[in-house]
Each structure stands twice: as structure tokens, then as C-alpha cells.
Scaffold this active site. Structure first.
Site, PDB file in Angstrom:
ATOM      1  N   ASP A   1     -17.548  31.425  45.488  1.00 15.53           N
ATOM      2  CA  ASP A   1     -18.464  32.275  44.734  1.00 15.53           C
ATOM      3  C   ASP A   1     -17.811  32.538  43.372  1.00 15.53           C
ATOM      4  OD1 ASP A   1     -19.971  34.330  43.607  1.00 15.53           O
ATOM      5  OD2 ASP A   1     -20.509  35.149  45.564  1.00 15.53           O
TER       6      ASP A   1
ATOM      7  N   ARG B   1     -13.627  50.268  36.738  1.00 16.88           N
ATOM      8  CA  ARG B   1     -13.470  48.894  36.236  1.00 16.88           C
ATOM      9  C   ARG B   1     -13.765  48.844  34.740  1.00 16.88           C
ATOM     10  NH1 ARG B   1     -17.021  44.721  39.738  1.00 16.88           N
ATOM     11  NH2 ARG B   1     -18.665  45.958  38.770  1.00 16.88           N
TER      12      ARG B   1
HETATM   13  C1  LIG Z   1     -22.632  39.971  41.506  1.00 19.23           C
HETATM   14  C2  LIG Z   1     -22.253  39.214  42.720  1.00 19.23           C
HETATM   15  C3  LIG Z   1     -23.234  38.802  43.620  1.00 19.23           C
HETATM   16  C4  LIG Z   1     -24.663  39.240  43.363  1.00 19.23           C
HETATM   17  O1  LIG Z   1     -25.600  38.558  44.070  1.00 19.23           O
HETATM   18  P1  LIG Z   1     -27.135  38.764  43.703  1.00 19.23           P
HETATM   19  O2  LIG Z   1     -27.821  37.931  44.687  1.00 19.23           O
HETATM   20  O3  LIG Z   1     -27.310  38.334  42.269  1.00 19.23           O
HETATM   21  O4  LIG Z   1     -27.456  40.210  43.825  1.00 19.23           O
HETATM   22  C5  LIG Z   1     -22.842  38.051  44.721  1.00 19.23           C
HETATM   23  N1  LIG Z   1     -21.541  37.733  44.924  1.00 19.23           N
HETATM   24  C6  LIG Z   1     -20.560  38.140  44.072  1.00 19.23           C
HETATM   25  C7  LIG Z   1     -19.137  37.770  44.314  1.00 19.23           C
HETATM   26  C8  LIG Z   1     -20.899  38.909  42.956  1.00 19.23           C
HETATM   27  O5  LIG Z   1     -19.951  39.318  42.132  1.00 19.23           O
END
Ligand SMILES: *Cc1c(COP(=O)(O)O)cnc(C)c1O
Length: 422
Positions: A207, A382
Site C-alpha cells: 500500500d 502529525r
Molecule cells: C489513506 C489510506 C487509505 C485510504 O483508503 P480510502 O479507500 O481512500 O479511504 C488506505 N490505506 C492507507 C495506508 C492509507 O494511508
């Protein structure tokens, strides 16, 4: 060690900054607002304003349905191909679609199906909640016999490579990790951990939500299998802008898309009742994209490409180092802890300061000092560094504000009860 904490020094660093011209490419409506939350919602690239106007008047307004063939059908792919340049992917390995959460669902399911017979899934306890929730949900849906291993933190911020090395084994189907942790900013060694996973023939899903656009990476060359990421944080794509997903070229003909909608069909407008996946990355599309939101991603991606991720990273490191110096000189004695790695090589583009009264302090600097940071449980304030527009003078002012609301005790006027978006 004594650091130069004067405002003069901050101003000098701003003058010498090779990226300082990019700040002008963003809409800065209120010059007195110190915005350090670009890690949650990036600022507006000025080019997005004219683009939205043209899109509404000319494409939607004048071209109407014809605009799909003119421009919109290829947009997910065209912007994805540009974004690929920011994460070290080939142009046809990235596409824009849905949200990060939905893309996680799709790629987790695809990856698990690639490793039938294996029972173990590995993640960590500092991953973003949506990642862990969806991992659990998909595993239950495919086979309740999966064992989800949520590794505890063992190096202060995340999981050590030794612990990952022990946990990932021949029974591991999938490893899902965030490249940069949303709370601490700790950054994993993507190459090393990808190697560990592949050594056991496990799939790896990264991610990149907190690293895309601010940390150079080489998804393709490192052999990363699949990845997802957000476009509304450091990429400045706009609130709720669709996310990106990456699938390594050689996996695209194999990995299934479990939400196989008509946009992922080989011949979408034949309206066959039989699903036949499109060749290549298109198969990971599902339904009609949010065109207005999708189109707004391009100006931010263009700015990051123009500046170059290496230069962005160099400034980000210099600025986070500067924040750590200011913390050591001014904040440590007031009870703030450094909740991010001291080693720049392991740090992403935000810095977290811990304080038992963190939530009230965060509100106080917002209300009294026009400093916008954000708060993450239990005690993290943060400060996000978006190198294309964050200045050293802003970081200087933010640290001063943190110190003042604690020294004066003015934070005590705010409630400690968490409300709304933090
Ligand atoms: C911001 C973030 C998300 C957000 O997911 P959405 O589906 O856009 O709400 C998911 N994973 C990580 C690691 C993030 O920082």
C-alpha cells in the site's frame, strides 16, 4: 548539540531550495494559513481550476456523451501511465480506479487465488485499519480456514526484517504491508521485504498511500507483484479522488478481478453475458469512473513528474530532518516525544510528535495559531511535509506554535473528546 533555530535560518533554507518555485503552482488562498496536512489532503494545483472549467463547459457541456470516445474512456489508463513514472512501474502496469479500499479488495482476492493451498496471510498491527479489515473480510469470504497473522511491532515503529523473515514461510499466500506507516512515518525497506516474500514464493501487496509521489521506488524492477495507493494525499488529486492500482505486467493475464464489471470486459460494448477479461491492466477496472474527480488527478501528477521524485525526496528528507532538529531544541523539554524514526532513511514525509495532551494541542494550534496538522490516536500530532509547497518557515512557525500553546497552557481550553475528522 546546538541547532540554529532562528527564523532567519528557515528563510535562508527556503531561498536556497531548488523546488521553491513549485509553491506558486498551487492555490494558496490564505497566505497566513500554515498547512501541514498535505499527507491527508493535498492542496489544489492551480491547473486543476482551469481544467475543471474546460471539462464542464467543453467536454461535459458541449460534447456530452461524445466526450466518452473523445477523451474519457482512455483517462484511467492515460493518467495511470503517467503516475507509473512516479512509482517505477511500466506505463501499462498502472491504472486509476475506485478507492484504495476497493482496490485492496480486488488485489487481495486476486493474489490469494494465485496461491491456492497456502493458508497464511501476513500483515502488521500498524497497518491502516481499512487494509486489515478488508484483508480479514476477503480471507473469510474465500476460505474461513485462512490464518491472518497480524505481526506486533518489535522495532519501536513496525516489524523488523528478522521477524518478517521468520513469519513469512512456505505456507504464506500473501504479505500485505504499507510502505510508510500512517502514524509513525516509519518506512519499510520495500526491496528487502519483497525479496523475503518472493524467497518463499509468497505474493506481496504494497500500500503506497503514504509514499507515492514523495519516495522514489522501483515497483517493476523490484518485482513487486501488486500495489495500491491514494491520489488525494501527496499527489494532490482532490478529496476522494480515485486511487491507483499496479499489477506487474506478467501477472496481468493471470490475476483475477473479483469485481469483474463491464469496464473490465474485453469487448465492453458487445454487451455479452459471458465475462471475458480485457487483456492487460484494463481488466482491473470495474464500472464507470467518476470522470470529474479522475481528471483532476492529472495536474498534481504532472507537477510531481516535473519536479522529479528524487528532488522531492531530497527536500522532504531535509525538511523532516529540520523538524527533528527543532523538536530536539524546543519541544523535547516540553514533554513532546519524537514518534517517528530518527534515521531519515527509515522515515517517510511526515513527522509525528507525541504528547499526552496531543489532541487538545492539535486543536489549539489550529484555532489560535492557524497551523493545520492532524491527530492520530493515541497521542500523535502529525506534521505533513509536502515538498512541492511546504516551506521551512512554515515548519518553523508550527514548532513555535506547538511550544507556545503548551507553555501558555492555552490548549487546556479545548475538549479532549474526539469529534469529526481528526
Ligand atoms: C489513506 C489510506 C487509505 C485510504 O483508503 P480510502 O479507500 O481512500 O479511504 C488506505 N490505506 C492507507 C495506508 C492509507 O494511508
Amino acid at each position: 548539540m546546538d541547532y540554529d533555530t532562528t527564523l532567519e535560518r528557515a528563510r535562508k533554507l527556503d531561498r536556497c531550495d531548488s523546488l521553491n518555485g513549485f509553491r506558486d503552482c498551487f492555490l494558496i488562498d490564505d497566505p497566513d494559513l500554515i498547512y501541514l496536512d498535505g499527507n491527508s489532503l493535498g492542496r489544489v494545483p492551480k491547473d486543476a481550476i482551469g481544467l475543471m472549467d474546460r471539462l464542464i463547459r467543453h467536454q461535459w457541456g458541449n460534447r456530452l456523451i461524445r466526450a466518452w470516445n473523445d477523451e474519457w474512456m482512455g483517462l484511467s489508463r492515460r493518467i495511470g501511465a503517467k503516475l507509473a513514472g512516479l512509482i517505477g512501474a511500466l506505463p501499462d502496469e498502472v491504472i486509476i480506479a475506485d478507492s484504495t479500499s476497493v482496490n485492496l479488495f480486488k488485489l487481495i482476492a486476486g493474489a490469494l487465488k494465485e496461491r491456492p493451498g497456502r493458508r497464511k496471510i501476513v500483515t502488521d498491527s500498524v497497518n491502516f485499519p481499512s487494509d486489515i479489515y478488508i484483508l480479514q473480510a476477503v480471507a473469510d469470504l474465500i476460505d474461513p480456514a485462512y490464518e491472518l497473522v497480524v505481526l506486533p511491532v518489535d522495532n519501536g515503529f513496525a516489524v523488523s526484517e528478522d521477524a518478517l523473515d521468520r513469519a513469512i514461510d512456505e505456507d504464506t499466500a500473501l504479505v500485505l504491508l504499507s510502505h510508510v506507516m500512517y502514524k509513525s512515518s516509519y518506512m519499510y525497506d520495500m526491496e528487502r521485504i519483497t525479496e523475503i516474500a518472493h524467497d518463499r514464493d509468497a505474493m506481496i501487496l504494497w500500500d503506497l498511500s503514504h509514499s507515492a509521489g514523495v519516495v522514489p521506488m522501483a515497483c517493476h524492477d523490484m518485482g513487486v507483484d501488486v500495489a495500491v495507493g491514494s491520489t488525494y494525499k501527496y499527489l494532490n488529486g482532490g478529496p476522494g479522488a480515485p486511487a491507483f492500482l499496479y499489477v506487474r505486467e506478467d501477472l496481468q493475464s493471470r490475476l483475477i478481478n473479483p469485481i469483474s464489471g463491464w469496464f473490465g470486459h474485453r469487448k465492453q460494448f458487445y454487451f455479452d453475458t459471458e465475462f471475458e477479461p480485457a487483456p492487460g491492466i484494463d481488466r482491473y477496472l470495474t464500472g464507470t469512473p467518476s470522470v470529474l474527480s479522475l481528471a483532476m488527478i492529472e495536474p498534481g501528477v504532472d507537477l510531481a513528474l516535473e519536479a522529479g521524485v528524487d528532488a522531492i525526496r531530497a527536500k522532504s528528507l531535509s525538511q523532516s530532518e529540520y523538524l527533528v532538529e527543532l523538536w530536539a531544541s524546543e519541544l523535547a523539554q516540553l514533554g513532546f516525544t519524537l514518534n517517528s524514526p530518527r534515521d531519515g532513511a527509515r522515515r517517510g514525509s511526515h513527522v509525528s510528535f507525541g504528547h499526552p495532551e496531543g489532541y487538545r494541542i492539535d486543536q489549539a494550534i489550529r484555532e489560535e495559531k492557524q497551523v493545520i496538522s492532524d491527530f492520530r490516536m493515541p497521542d500523535n500530532i502529525r506534521l505533513g511535509i509536502a515538498p512541492l509547497y511546504t516551506t521551512y518557515a512554515e515548519l518553523h512557525a508550527a514548532v513555535r506554535a506547538l511550544g507556545e500553546v503548551v507553555t501558555s497552557g492555552s490548549f487546556e481550553r479545548y475538549s479532549g473528546v474526539i469529534k469529526g475528522v481528526t
